[in-house]
Design an enzyme around this catalytic site. Structure first.
Site, mmCIF file in Angstrom:
data_model
loop_
_atom_site.group_PDB
_atom_site.id
_atom_site.type_symbol
_atom_site.label_atom_id
_atom_site.label_comp_id
_atom_site.label_asym_id
_atom_site.label_seq_id
_atom_site.Cartn_x
_atom_site.Cartn_y
_atom_site.Cartn_z
ATOM 1 C CB ALA A 61 -0.867 -0.011 1.258
ATOM 2 N N GLY A 100 0.579 -4.972 1.202
ATOM 3 C CA GLY A 100 -0.566 -5.035 0.301
ATOM 4 C C GLY A 100 -0.215 -5.698 -1.029
ATOM 5 C CD GLU A 103 -2.561 -7.512 3.124
ATOM 6 O OE1 GLU A 103 -2.154 -6.349 2.998
ATOM 7 O OE2 GLU A 103 -3.399 -7.861 3.968
ATOM 8 C CD GLU A 123 1.071 -5.545 5.661
ATOM 9 O OE1 GLU A 123 1.958 -6.367 6.004
ATOM 10 O OE2 GLU A 123 0.349 -5.708 4.667
HETATM 11 C C1 LIG Z 1 -10.079 4.690 9.799
HETATM 12 C C2 LIG Z 1 -10.341 3.287 9.998
HETATM 13 C C3 LIG Z 1 -10.009 2.448 8.816
HETATM 14 C C4 LIG Z 1 -10.050 1.018 9.151
HETATM 15 C C5 LIG Z 1 -10.135 0.108 8.001
HETATM 16 C C6 LIG Z 1 -8.844 -0.134 7.445
HETATM 17 C C7 LIG Z 1 -8.881 -0.822 6.125
HETATM 18 C C8 LIG Z 1 -7.625 -0.439 5.445
HETATM 19 C C9 LIG Z 1 -7.312 -1.307 4.310
HETATM 20 C C10 LIG Z 1 -5.954 -1.001 3.831
HETATM 21 C C11 LIG Z 1 -5.106 -2.123 4.200
HETATM 22 C C12 LIG Z 1 -3.721 -1.871 3.800
HETATM 23 C C13 LIG Z 1 -2.919 -3.070 4.154
HETATM 24 C C14 LIG Z 1 -1.589 -2.968 3.559
HETATM 25 C C15 LIG Z 1 -0.657 -2.243 4.135
HETATM 26 C C16 LIG Z 1 0.650 -2.096 3.507
HETATM 27 O O1 LIG Z 1 0.966 -2.592 2.465
HETATM 28 S S1 LIG Z 1 1.734 -1.117 4.331
HETATM 29 C C17 LIG Z 1 3.170 -1.123 3.312
HETATM 30 C C18 LIG Z 1 3.898 -2.389 3.414
HETATM 31 N N1 LIG Z 1 5.134 -2.293 2.686
HETATM 32 C C19 LIG Z 1 6.279 -1.990 3.251
HETATM 33 O O2 LIG Z 1 6.376 -1.816 4.440
HETATM 34 C C20 LIG Z 1 7.455 -1.876 2.345
HETATM 35 C C21 LIG Z 1 8.155 -0.596 2.590
HETATM 36 N N2 LIG Z 1 9.258 -0.395 1.687
HETATM 37 C C22 LIG Z 1 10.429 -0.998 1.849
HETATM 38 O O3 LIG Z 1 10.663 -1.807 2.707
HETATM 39 C C23 LIG Z 1 11.512 -0.596 0.890
HETATM 40 O O4 LIG Z 1 11.239 0.697 0.443
HETATM 41 C C24 LIG Z 1 11.624 -1.535 -0.322
HETATM 42 C C25 LIG Z 1 10.314 -1.686 -1.022
HETATM 43 C C26 LIG Z 1 12.160 -2.904 0.139
HETATM 44 C C27 LIG Z 1 12.650 -0.927 -1.329
HETATM 45 O O5 LIG Z 1 13.859 -0.666 -0.653
HETATM 46 P P1 LIG Z 1 15.012 0.199 -1.366
HETATM 47 O O6 LIG Z 1 15.255 -0.329 -2.713
HETATM 48 O O7 LIG Z 1 16.137 0.258 -0.397
HETATM 49 O O8 LIG Z 1 14.395 1.631 -1.574
HETATM 50 P P2 LIG Z 1 13.870 2.692 -0.515
HETATM 51 O O9 LIG Z 1 14.844 3.802 -0.462
HETATM 52 O O10 LIG Z 1 13.509 2.046 0.746
HETATM 53 O O11 LIG Z 1 12.519 3.167 -1.202
HETATM 54 C C28 LIG Z 1 12.542 3.869 -2.436
HETATM 55 C C29 LIG Z 1 11.472 4.937 -2.391
HETATM 56 O O12 LIG Z 1 10.190 4.304 -2.357
HETATM 57 C C30 LIG Z 1 9.420 4.793 -1.265
HETATM 58 N N3 LIG Z 1 8.578 3.687 -0.792
HETATM 59 C C31 LIG Z 1 8.927 2.444 -0.552
HETATM 60 N N4 LIG Z 1 7.867 1.703 -0.200
HETATM 61 C C32 LIG Z 1 6.800 2.526 -0.233
HETATM 62 C C33 LIG Z 1 5.416 2.344 0.037
HETATM 63 N N5 LIG Z 1 4.906 1.164 0.389
HETATM 64 N N6 LIG Z 1 4.627 3.419 -0.073
HETATM 65 C C34 LIG Z 1 5.112 4.625 -0.445
HETATM 66 N N7 LIG Z 1 6.436 4.850 -0.709
HETATM 67 C C35 LIG Z 1 7.248 3.809 -0.604
HETATM 68 C C36 LIG Z 1 10.472 5.199 -0.244
HETATM 69 O O13 LIG Z 1 9.959 6.118 0.650
HETATM 70 C C37 LIG Z 1 11.555 5.783 -1.133
HETATM 71 O O14 LIG Z 1 11.163 7.068 -1.506
HETATM 72 P P3 LIG Z 1 11.929 8.346 -0.934
HETATM 73 O O15 LIG Z 1 11.612 8.366 0.521
HETATM 74 O O16 LIG Z 1 11.344 9.472 -1.665
HETATM 75 O O17 LIG Z 1 13.368 8.092 -1.181
#
Ligand SMILES: CCCCCCCCCCCCC/C=C/C(=O)SCCNC(=O)CCNC(=O)[C@H](O)C(C)(C)COP(=O)(O)OP(=O)(O)OC[C@H]1O[C@@H](n2cnc3c(N)ncnc32)[C@H](O)[C@@H]1OP(=O)(O)O
Length: 719
Positions: A61, A100, A103, A123
């Site tokens: 997500a 996500g 998922e 997450e």
């Molecule tokens: C109000 C009540 C509501 C209740 C109901 C709720 C229902 C809600 C339903 C919704 C459910 C959602 C469920 C899902 C949740 C998720 O998916 S949370 C996200 C999970 N993913 C992660 O945690 C992965 C995070 N990212 C990383 O671990 C790393 O970035 C990577 C993917 C392994 C890549 O690593 P690397 O190559 O070292 O690059 P980075 O420098 O880390 O990242 C590059 C840029 O990308 C940006 N980024 C990375 N991941 C995300 C992301 N998921 N979203 C947005 N941006 C992301 C990262 O910030 C970097 O950008 P800059 O900061 O600009 O450099």
């Protein structure tokens, strides 16, 4: 967005397009929904493949969307629609499928992964749970124990491990999308009922209640107050005990609690803060994107005490050739043995060969003549370090970077001992240096951007989170520790016990309270520093001067303990007592309590009842106040730098975001007001006097932390 194309005549290919990690933003979700509709409505299309562009399936997500109003098609119904589709949908997983993203893949009927792909549900590290059906589908697919492990730790698994779990159906070394397309053609028209994970029963081991109880206990013990890991266990328990739809309802309820908790906001801030510190800048205007590092092939470590050994291991494990120098022969022999042991244990854990051959040992500083970078790690003594830097400057080839692992001494004074002060920076590691993630890269007034960029890159290569900071006494971490420790001692003088102060701090989420930490690191360390600063007056037991030094309140309690040989764990006595020297089990010490009573009586101090709130406020707000001073002085470029240093170096609870973020959750005006209150009560304690930057931030309406840099710029330009 997502691109829809038809390939091989009968396969609808949906490509997620949202660089850099194909996060599932509103536009991507809309693209998937539209593409699925097209694929299902086109009669020629018999099956569907979902992949991500640039060799990345999806990073999950879009975390940036979490703070605001969510728009676009929601994730859960989108995944349900994919699972319910009448045509087979195959996920082609390259690079990563996280959160996500995984998922979404679990909603598909088949999953094909490249052998180098990694998948996981991280997450929990963002204060959430896999709330798009992941907590309900994963246990149904791979079983409760494995799902609990992945979901509560958030760890990533390799494609091979995922195949073993049954999380993916096939792995390939070839072009994953091509393999998935062929696969999709093969399964077209086959019945899908048995491929919809939500319809699977959740297979539980016979002792499932015991398992949940054990996992819950472990999670509570290690969570240090974080609520997401606990919610993760509860969600998986719902999968194990409830029908799918009810489990989804429970997942939604738990997710709603987490979503609105401060913890997820703190952890999301922390996620971006980790990335922000890589974009360092110096007051001169030099920056990460305009300063090129120089490659380092061979490094040297001078001094093989505890720190030098850890640094040597960290370098060798990352593949660097290391010259490890220790001039004392006995110490050198011991170090060789210790380093080999550390490398062997580390290699065994990681299933690789130990990097023993990467290290050449020497007892002479001449042996570092040809290295690209030296890290000095001798005893924390300025005179000794100066001598080493003079020698290094004479011995090393031109262009060698000279770095010091000092934990707080003046980098500039060291730079002045060398022919090329621009090549000198601090590289402050944290013990144990091969384990702790934090590295403070300290630039002095003469350090060049080239030296900073090189040290930052070296830090990254050895797996550290590196933060560039300016040169001042204690840099960022230890400078902020000083008022925190000082308040803890004052609280003892005023009536608290070490156990109570530690309990409050540990309940807040620190891995260890201040006194247990002091016993672990050794009371003598700070004693020597205070002696060098002329603060220690030996055997001073009475008189006003005892509690007042250099014009400010001073507590000699630590000095008095050191005079008794109570150095902490290593001597078996400190703020606590231990069964034997070296033991880690701290027990309250009646001697210490009587000692405190006598001390108070001697100084006519009346012990009063001190509550939780006062301990937290005085210890934490004085530390935060120092953080604001550090920002004001330009020693840290932004609050993220401070927060990263505190979480990775000082066990600040991550779910509270770091001290500066925590201040925003308390409210800057409240922090200011309480500091004013305590400063009025203790006017001889300068660290309680609110600093200008804090006042200015409050005066400008307490802007969000992301906007602080603008205010800091203004404050600094007025100085
Ligand atoms: C109000 C009540 C509501 C209740 C109901 C709720 C229902 C809600 C339903 C919704 C459910 C959602 C469920 C899902 C949740 C998720 O998916 S949370 C996200 C999970 N993913 C992660 O945690 C992965 C995070 N990212 C990383 O671990 C790393 O970035 C990577 C993917 C392994 C890549 O690593 P690397 O190559 O070292 O690059 P980075 O420098 O880390 O990242 C590059 C840029 O990308 C940006 N980024 C990375 N991941 C995300 C992301 N998921 N979203 C947005 N941006 C992301 C990262 O910030 C970097 O950008 P800059 O900061 O600009 O450099």
């Amino acid at each position: 967005m997502a691109q829809y194309t038809r390939v091989s005549g009968s396969v609808g290919l949906i490509t997620l397009q949202s660089p850099p990690v194909n996060a599932l933003s509103a536009a991507v979700r809309q693209g998937i929904v539209d593409s699925m509709q097209r694929a299902l409505s086109e009669p020629e299309v018999k099956s569907v493949v979902i992949c991500g562009q640039n060799g990345i399936f999806s990073g999950g997500a879009d975390i940036k969307e979490f703070g605001g109003q969510m728009s676009g098609p929601p994730l859960i119904p989108m995944i349900h629609a994919i699972e319910a589709a009448s045509k087979p949908v195959v996920a082609a997983i390259e690079g990563i499928a996280l959160g996500g993203g995984l998922e979404l893949a679990l909603g598909c009927h088949y999953r094909i992964a490249h052998s180098k792909a990694r998948v996981g549900l991280p997450e929990v590290t963002l204060g959430l749970l896999p709330g798009a059906g992941g907590s309900q589908r994963l246990p149904r697919l791979i079983g409760v124990p494995a799902a609990l492990d992945l979901i509560t730790t958030g760890r990533y698994v390799t494609a091979a491990e995922a195949l073993k779990f049954g999380l993916v159906d096939q792995i390939t070394d070839h072009n994953t999308v091509n393999v998935a397309v062929k696969f999709a053609q093969r399964v077209a028209g086959q019945p899908l009922d048995a491929r919809r994970i939500s319809t699977y029963p959740c297979l539980c081991p016979p002792d499932v209640d015991v398992l949940f109880e054990e996992v819950m206990q472990r999670v509570r013990r290690t969570a240090r107050g974080a609520i997401a890991p606990i919610a993760c266990v509860q969600a998986v328990r719902a999968a194990a005990t409830l029908p799918y739809n009810q489990g989804m309802e429970r997942e939604r309820e738990l997710m709603a609690t987490l979503f609105t908790s401060g913890q997820t906001r703190a952890l999301q801030y922390f996620f971006f803060a980790q990335r922000a510190v890589g974009r360092w800048s110096m007051p001169s205007g030099a920056r990460w994107d305009t300063s090129k590092p120089r490659p380092v092939h061979k490094a040297a470590v001078i001094g093989l005490g505890t720190m030098g050994r850890g640094i040597t291991v960290a370098l060798a494990q990352a593949g660097f050739s290391v010259v490890a120098v220790e001039t004392q022969e006995k110490q050198l022999m011991e170090a060789k043995q210790a380093i080999s042991g550390m490398l062997e244990r580390g290699a065994k854990r990681r299933g690789v060969a130990p990097a023993l051959d990467k290290i050449n040992y020497g007892c002479n500083i001449q042996s570092v003549a040809d290295v690209d970078l030296v890290i000095e790690a001798v005893f924390e003594d300025m005179a000794l370090k100066k001598k080493v830097f003079q020698q290094l400057s004479a011995v090393c080839k031109a262009g060698t970077f000279l770095c010091s692992n000092t934990s707080g001494l003046d980098i500039d004074q060291l730079a002045c001992q060398t022919r090329n002060p621009e090549l000198v920076v601090g590289m402050h590691f944290f013990a144990p240096a091969h384990v702790m993630k934090l590295l403070e890269v300290v630039y002095g007034p003469k350090s060049s951007p080239l030296a900073v960029a090189t040290a930052m890159q070296l830090g990254k290569k050895i797996g550290k989170v590196s933060v560039a900071v300016g040169n001042c006494r204690g840099f960022v971490g230890n400078r902020m520790l000083k008022p925190y420790l000082e308040q803890a001692l004052f609280l003892l003088e005023e009536g608290a016990t070490p156990e109570f102060v530690d309990q409050v701090l540990e309940e807040f989420g620190f891995a260890m309270g201040v006194f247990r930490m002091s016993d672990l690191s050794g009371l003598d360390v700070g004693w020597k520093v205070r002696m060098a600063d002329g603060l220690v007056v030996p055997n001073s037991t009475t008189g006003q001067a005892t509690r007042l030094r250099q014009g400010r309140r001073y507590s000699p309690l630590g000095d008095l303990l050191c005079e008794q040989g109570r150095f902490g764990q290593k001597t078996g006595r400190g703020w606590y007592q231990y069964n034997k020297p070296g033991s880690q089990v701290a027990k309250p010490d009646p001697w210490l309590h009587s000692f405190l009573d006598e001390y108070r009586a001697r100084h006519t101090l009346v012990a009063r009842r001190i509550d939780h709130q006062e301990v937290l406020e005085r210890c934490l707000y004085s530390m935060i106040n120092e953080g604001f001073r550090i920002l004001e002085d330009g020693i840290a470029a932004g609050p993220e730098d401070i927060d990263i240093i505190y979480v990775f170096g000082y066990s600040w609870p991550r779910h509270r975001g770091g001290p500066m973020f925590y201040a925003t959750t308390v409210g800057l005006n409240k922090v200011l007001e309480r500091l004013e209150h305590y400063h009025q009560a203790h006017p001889d304690v300068p660290s309680l006097q609110p600093c200008d930057l804090l006042r200015k931030l409050v005066a400008s309406g307490s802007p969000p932390i992301q906007k602080w840099r603008e205010v800091i710029k203004k404050v600094r330009s007025q100085l």
